[in-house]
Design a protein around this motif. Structure first.
Motif, PDB file in Angstrom:
ATOM      1  N   GLY A  99       0.812  -1.203   0.000  1.00 53.22           N
ATOM      2  CA  GLY A  99       0.000   0.000   0.000  1.00 53.22           C
ATOM      3  C   GLY A  99       0.844   1.251   0.000  1.00 53.22           C
ATOM      4  O   GLY A  99       1.971   1.262  -0.511  1.00 53.22           O
ATOM      5  N   VAL A 100       0.306   2.323   0.581  1.00 49.15           N
ATOM      6  CA  VAL A 100       1.012   3.605   0.595  1.00 49.15           C
ATOM      7  C   VAL A 100       2.359   3.451   1.299  1.00 49.15           C
ATOM      8  O   VAL A 100       2.507   2.683   2.250  1.00 49.15           O
ATOM      9  N   GLY A 101       3.340   4.184   0.794  1.00 49.74           N
ATOM     10  CA  GLY A 101       4.669   4.113   1.380  1.00 49.74           C
ATOM     11  C   GLY A 101       5.320   2.759   1.221  1.00 49.74           C
ATOM     12  O   GLY A 101       6.236   2.410   1.973  1.00 49.74           O
ATOM     13  N   ASP A 102       4.833   1.967   0.255  1.00 47.01           N
ATOM     14  CA  ASP A 102       5.381   0.635  -0.013  1.00 47.01           C
ATOM     15  C   ASP A 102       5.243  -0.300   1.191  1.00 47.01           C
ATOM     16  O   ASP A 102       6.027  -1.232   1.366  1.00 47.01           O
ATOM     17  N   GLN A 103       4.241  -0.044   2.030  1.00 44.40           N
ATOM     18  CA  GLN A 103       4.005  -0.904   3.187  1.00 44.40           C
ATOM     19  C   GLN A 103       3.367  -2.220   2.745  1.00 44.40           C
ATOM     20  O   GLN A 103       2.520  -2.243   1.857  1.00 44.40           O
ATOM     21  N   LEU A 104       3.769  -3.300   3.404  1.00 40.61           N
ATOM     22  CA  LEU A 104       3.312  -4.634   3.035  1.00 40.61           C
ATOM     23  C   LEU A 104       2.305  -5.145   4.057  1.00 40.61           C
ATOM     24  O   LEU A 104       2.563  -5.140   5.262  1.00 40.61           O
ATOM     25  N   GLY A 105       1.141  -5.579   3.571  1.00 40.35           N
ATOM     26  CA  GLY A 105       0.115  -6.104   4.455  1.00 40.35           C
ATOM     27  C   GLY A 105       0.330  -7.569   4.782  1.00 40.35           C
ATOM     28  O   GLY A 105       1.294  -8.199   4.336  1.00 40.35           O
ATOM     29  N   LYS A 106      -0.595  -8.138   5.550  1.00 40.99           N
ATOM     30  CA  LYS A 106      -0.494  -9.526   6.001  1.00 40.99           C
ATOM     31  C   LYS A 106      -1.357 -10.479   5.181  1.00 40.99           C
ATOM     32  O   LYS A 106      -1.224 -11.694   5.311  1.00 40.99           O
ATOM     33  N   ARG A 107      -2.267  -9.941   4.365  1.00 40.99           N
ATOM     34  CA  ARG A 107      -3.231 -10.794   3.674  1.00 40.99           C
ATOM     35  C   ARG A 107      -3.068 -10.723   2.160  1.00 40.99           C
ATOM     36  O   ARG A 107      -2.705  -9.692   1.597  1.00 40.99           O
ATOM     37  N   ASN A 108      -3.371 -11.838   1.520  1.00 40.22           N
ATOM     38  CA  ASN A 108      -3.445 -11.892   0.072  1.00 40.22           C
ATOM     39  C   ASN A 108      -4.708 -11.169  -0.390  1.00 40.22           C
ATOM     40  O   ASN A 108      -5.764 -11.298   0.228  1.00 40.22           O
ATOM     41  N   ALA A 109      -4.600 -10.397  -1.457  1.00 37.52           N
ATOM     42  CA  ALA A 109      -5.759  -9.659  -1.969  1.00 37.52           C
ATOM     43  C   ALA A 109      -6.703 -10.620  -2.682  1.00 37.52           C
ATOM     44  O   ALA A 109      -6.360 -11.165  -3.729  1.00 37.52           O
ATOM     45  N   LEU A 139      -9.320   3.772   4.315  1.00 31.62           N
ATOM     46  CA  LEU A 139      -8.969   4.320   5.627  1.00 31.62           C
ATOM     47  C   LEU A 139      -7.936   3.481   6.366  1.00 31.62           C
ATOM     48  O   LEU A 139      -7.534   3.840   7.476  1.00 31.62           O
ATOM     49  N   ASN A 140      -7.502   2.379   5.767  1.00 25.62           N
ATOM     50  CA  ASN A 140      -6.507   1.553   6.443  1.00 25.62           C
ATOM     51  C   ASN A 140      -5.120   2.186   6.293  1.00 25.62           C
ATOM     52  O   ASN A 140      -4.726   2.557   5.187  1.00 25.62           O
ATOM     53  N   PRO A 141      -4.356   2.292   7.390  1.00 21.87           N
ATOM     54  CA  PRO A 141      -3.066   2.999   7.349  1.00 21.87           C
ATOM     55  C   PRO A 141      -2.054   2.426   6.373  1.00 21.87           C
ATOM     56  O   PRO A 141      -1.202   3.167   5.867  1.00 21.87           O
ATOM     57  N   ILE A 142      -2.110   1.110   6.104  1.00 22.57           N
ATOM     58  CA  ILE A 142      -1.102   0.540   5.213  1.00 22.57           C
ATOM     59  C   ILE A 142      -1.654   0.217   3.826  1.00 22.57           C
ATOM     60  O   ILE A 142      -0.919  -0.296   2.984  1.00 22.57           O
ATOM     61  N   GLU A 143      -2.926   0.520   3.591  1.00 19.11           N
ATOM     62  CA  GLU A 143      -3.470   0.328   2.244  1.00 19.11           C
ATOM     63  C   GLU A 143      -3.501   1.671   1.511  1.00 19.11           C
ATOM     64  O   GLU A 143      -2.594   1.996   0.765  1.00 19.11           O
ATOM     65  N   MET A 144      -4.530   2.477   1.748  1.00 20.25           N
ATOM     66  CA  MET A 144      -4.583   3.784   1.087  1.00 20.25           C
ATOM     67  C   MET A 144      -4.266   4.935   2.033  1.00 20.25           C
ATOM     68  O   MET A 144      -4.040   6.057   1.592  1.00 20.25           O
ATOM     69  N   GLY A 145      -4.280   4.657   3.336  1.00 19.99           N
ATOM     70  CA  GLY A 145      -3.697   5.578   4.298  1.00 19.99           C
ATOM     71  C   GLY A 145      -4.495   6.797   4.699  1.00 19.99           C
ATOM     72  O   GLY A 145      -3.990   7.633   5.459  1.00 19.99           O
ATOM     73  N   LYS A 274     -10.249  -3.471  14.258  1.00 19.15           N
ATOM     74  CA  LYS A 274     -10.203  -4.862  13.803  1.00 19.15           C
ATOM     75  C   LYS A 274      -9.553  -4.955  12.428  1.00 19.15           C
ATOM     76  O   LYS A 274      -8.813  -5.895  12.130  1.00 19.15           O
ATOM     77  N   ASP A 275      -9.844  -3.972  11.583  1.00 19.55           N
ATOM     78  CA  ASP A 275      -9.238  -3.921  10.261  1.00 19.55           C
ATOM     79  C   ASP A 275      -7.720  -3.817  10.386  1.00 19.55           C
ATOM     80  O   ASP A 275      -6.967  -4.474   9.661  1.00 19.55           O
ATOM     81  N   LYS A 276      -7.271  -3.006  11.329  1.00 18.02           N
ATOM     82  CA  LYS A 276      -5.833  -2.839  11.555  1.00 18.02           C
ATOM     83  C   LYS A 276      -5.207  -4.133  12.063  1.00 18.02           C
ATOM     84  O   LYS A 276      -4.136  -4.540  11.607  1.00 18.02           O
ATOM     85  N   LEU A 277      -5.876  -4.803  13.006  1.00 17.41           N
ATOM     86  CA  LEU A 277      -5.352  -6.063  13.528  1.00 17.41           C
ATOM     87  C   LEU A 277      -5.220  -7.106  12.425  1.00 17.41           C
ATOM     88  O   LEU A 277      -4.252  -7.870  12.382  1.00 17.41           O
ATOM     89  N   ALA A 278      -6.195  -7.120  11.514  1.00 20.98           N
ATOM     90  CA  ALA A 278      -6.207  -8.129  10.455  1.00 20.98           C
ATOM     91  C   ALA A 278      -5.090  -7.925   9.446  1.00 20.98           C
ATOM     92  O   ALA A 278      -4.580  -8.891   8.878  1.00 20.98           O
ATOM     93  N   GLU A 280      -2.218  -5.593   9.845  1.00 20.64           N
ATOM     94  CA  GLU A 280      -0.936  -5.027  10.254  1.00 20.64           C
ATOM     95  C   GLU A 280      -0.212  -5.814  11.332  1.00 20.64           C
ATOM     96  O   GLU A 280       0.936  -5.501  11.651  1.00 20.64           O
ATOM     97  N   THR A 281      -0.851  -6.812  11.925  1.00 17.13           N
ATOM     98  CA  THR A 281      -0.246  -7.501  13.060  1.00 17.13           C
ATOM     99  C   THR A 281      -0.262  -9.013  12.853  1.00 17.13           C
ATOM    100  O   THR A 281      -0.933  -9.533  11.962  1.00 17.13           O
ATOM    101  N   ASP A 282       0.467  -9.718  13.719  1.00 23.88           N
ATOM    102  CA  ASP A 282       0.476 -11.179  13.669  1.00 23.88           C
ATOM    103  C   ASP A 282      -0.887 -11.769  14.007  1.00 23.88           C
ATOM    104  O   ASP A 282      -1.153 -12.940  13.732  1.00 23.88           O
ATOM    105  N   PHE A 283      -1.767 -10.960  14.607  1.00 25.57           N
ATOM    106  CA  PHE A 283      -3.115 -11.434  14.903  1.00 25.57           C
ATOM    107  C   PHE A 283      -3.872 -11.787  13.625  1.00 25.57           C
ATOM    108  O   PHE A 283      -4.906 -12.454  13.667  1.00 25.57           O
ATOM    109  N   SER A 284      -3.370 -11.342  12.496  1.00 25.63           N
ATOM    110  CA  SER A 284      -3.987 -11.657  11.211  1.00 25.63           C
ATOM    111  C   SER A 284      -4.220 -13.150  11.050  1.00 25.63           C
ATOM    112  O   SER A 284      -5.218 -13.578  10.460  1.00 25.63           O
TER     113      SER A 284
END
Length: 400
Positions: A99-109, A139-145, A274-278, A280-284
């Motif tokens: 996503g924004v800033g080349d951040q990598l999420g935890k889930r496959n799109a 609104l997700n910080p690591i997707e579109m920010g 919850k969106d952030k936990l899913a 951005e974190t190992d809780f994913s």
């Protein structure tokens, strides 16, 4: 040291893998090509469309405009189609998305193809409707920010073509709720069409070759795929709209410890949290549990539909399985053992030839409009799988 046959196989396969390392892009039908045959009737589509958001051509076109618009992200670099590209079966062909800033999420799109038929959205079902799902990534910080819907509305309201389109479709200025409605309307127009499997069921015995017919028999029999990827002639999507722990993430985490920590963190959490936990974190890796807080949902993820599955790799919620051969191999061994493994996950005892037949059948679920890609993508995945297996054999032989 590897024996001569293994080494020769590696040397032969390596150039082929380099040549087809990237998944085949799903191009639109060529001009003059026969129109795709719809898989779902107008009545079925209408029955799955909410009464307060009917699909119109103008609304779907507006949704498509928003879907392609990079300016809705904070850095003007990420659009919905960045992670859900029409060229890639409406996904990315990467394990997880950037996503924004080349951040990598935890889930496959996941692909948006046929998403209108899911009872809940995302791998963990944390959104109940397409309207809700469509705006959360913005609104997700690591997707579109984006931090606030008003910021997004202000950006679109400064673009004349969006001002005009919102007025035409909704009769009022750009606003957040109608953004979600337009995006959802567009996503409801992204549907699979008739495939060789459907033509076979309609009486065209030549539509499937012998391997694919054997694969269909395995799918409904020995391989037990239909237990979760259910086939319903009225809605032939090959999915049960439920959540299952297959063990795909079990090698990475201690589920019990992770769940205890997540329960404290997510119990009072908002949808955004919850969106952030899913993502951005190992809780994913806890999957559905993040939404329900039920122990039986630990590590459970939604069963994806199998239409056009050949075009949407890599697979599983984390993109950890590169090819359909890897996916079938994973289920063939009974998944990954863990305390919350679904009771239906058991070793299947499929031979290599049976695995090939099953994958070939899955390829026959590819829409005819992507017919030119079907063989190419099967070959690409087969070559990648065989090369990786040859390298693994070579490594194992070195250790002897």
């Amino acid at each position: 040291m590897p024996d001569g046959d293994n080494m020769n196989r590696i040397l032969i396969l390596a150039p082929a893998v380099v040549a087809v390392a990237c998944s085949v892009a799903a191009q639109p039908p060529a001009p003059g090509a026969p129109a795709p045959v719809p898989l779902f009737s107008d009545g079925v589509i209408k029955s799955f469309t909410p009464a307060d958001n009917p699909i119109t051509d103008a609304k779907a076109k507006l949704g498509d405009m928003i879907f392609d618009e990079k300016r809705i992200s904070t850095d003007n670099a990420i659009a919905c189609n960045t992670c859900h590209s029409p060229r890639n079966g409406f996904t990315t062909h990467t394990e997880t998305s950037r996503g924004v800033g080349d951040q990598l999420g935890k889930r496959n799109a996941p692909s948006i193809l046929n998403a209108m038929f899911y009872k809940s959205m995302f791998w963990d079902g944390r959104a109940e409707t397409l309207e809700e799902q469509a705006t959360l990534p913005i609104l997700n910080p690591i997707e579109m920010g984006q931090k606030d819907p008003t910021d997004v509305v202000a950006k679109l309201a400064a673009i004349p073509e969006f001002v005009e389109a919102f007025q035409q479709v909704f009769g009022h200025p750009v606003n957040w709720a109608d953004m979600g409605k337009a995006l959802a309307a567009f996503e409801r127009t992204r549907l699979s069409t008739e495939a060789p499997f459907d033509r076979y069921l309609h009486g065209d015995e030549k539509a499937l070759n012998a391997s694919q017919r054997r694969g269909w028999a395995l799918f409904t029999g020995k391989a037990r795929c239909g237990t979760c990827h259910t086939y319903d002639a009225a809605l032939p999507l090959f999915g049960d709209n439920r959540f299952h722990n297959t063990g795909a993430a079990a090698q990475k985490q201690d589920y019990n410890q992770l769940a205890a920590r997540a329960a404290r963190t997510a119990a009072a959490g908002s949808q955004a949290e919850k969106d952030k936990l899913a993502l951005e974190t190992d809780f994913s890796e806890l999957g559905r549990f993040l939404t329900t807080q039920k122990k039986e949902d630990i590590g459970a993820f939604k069963t994806p539909f199998l239409r056009d599955v050949l075009l949407t790799g890599p697979y599983m919620h984390d993109g950890s399985l590169e090819t359909l051969w890897d996916v079938v191999g994973f289920f063939n061994k009974g998944g990954e053992r863990n305390p919350f493994l679904d009771a239906e996950m058991k070793p299947l005892g499929l031979s290599e030839n049976e695995v090939d037949d099953l994958v070939n059948f899955l390829g026959a679920l590819t829409s005819d409009r992507f017919g030119d890609l079907r063989a190419a993508e099967l070959d690409r995945q087969r070559t990648a799988f065989l090369y990786r297996r040859a390298v693994q054999h070579q490594t194992a032989n070195r250790g002897r």
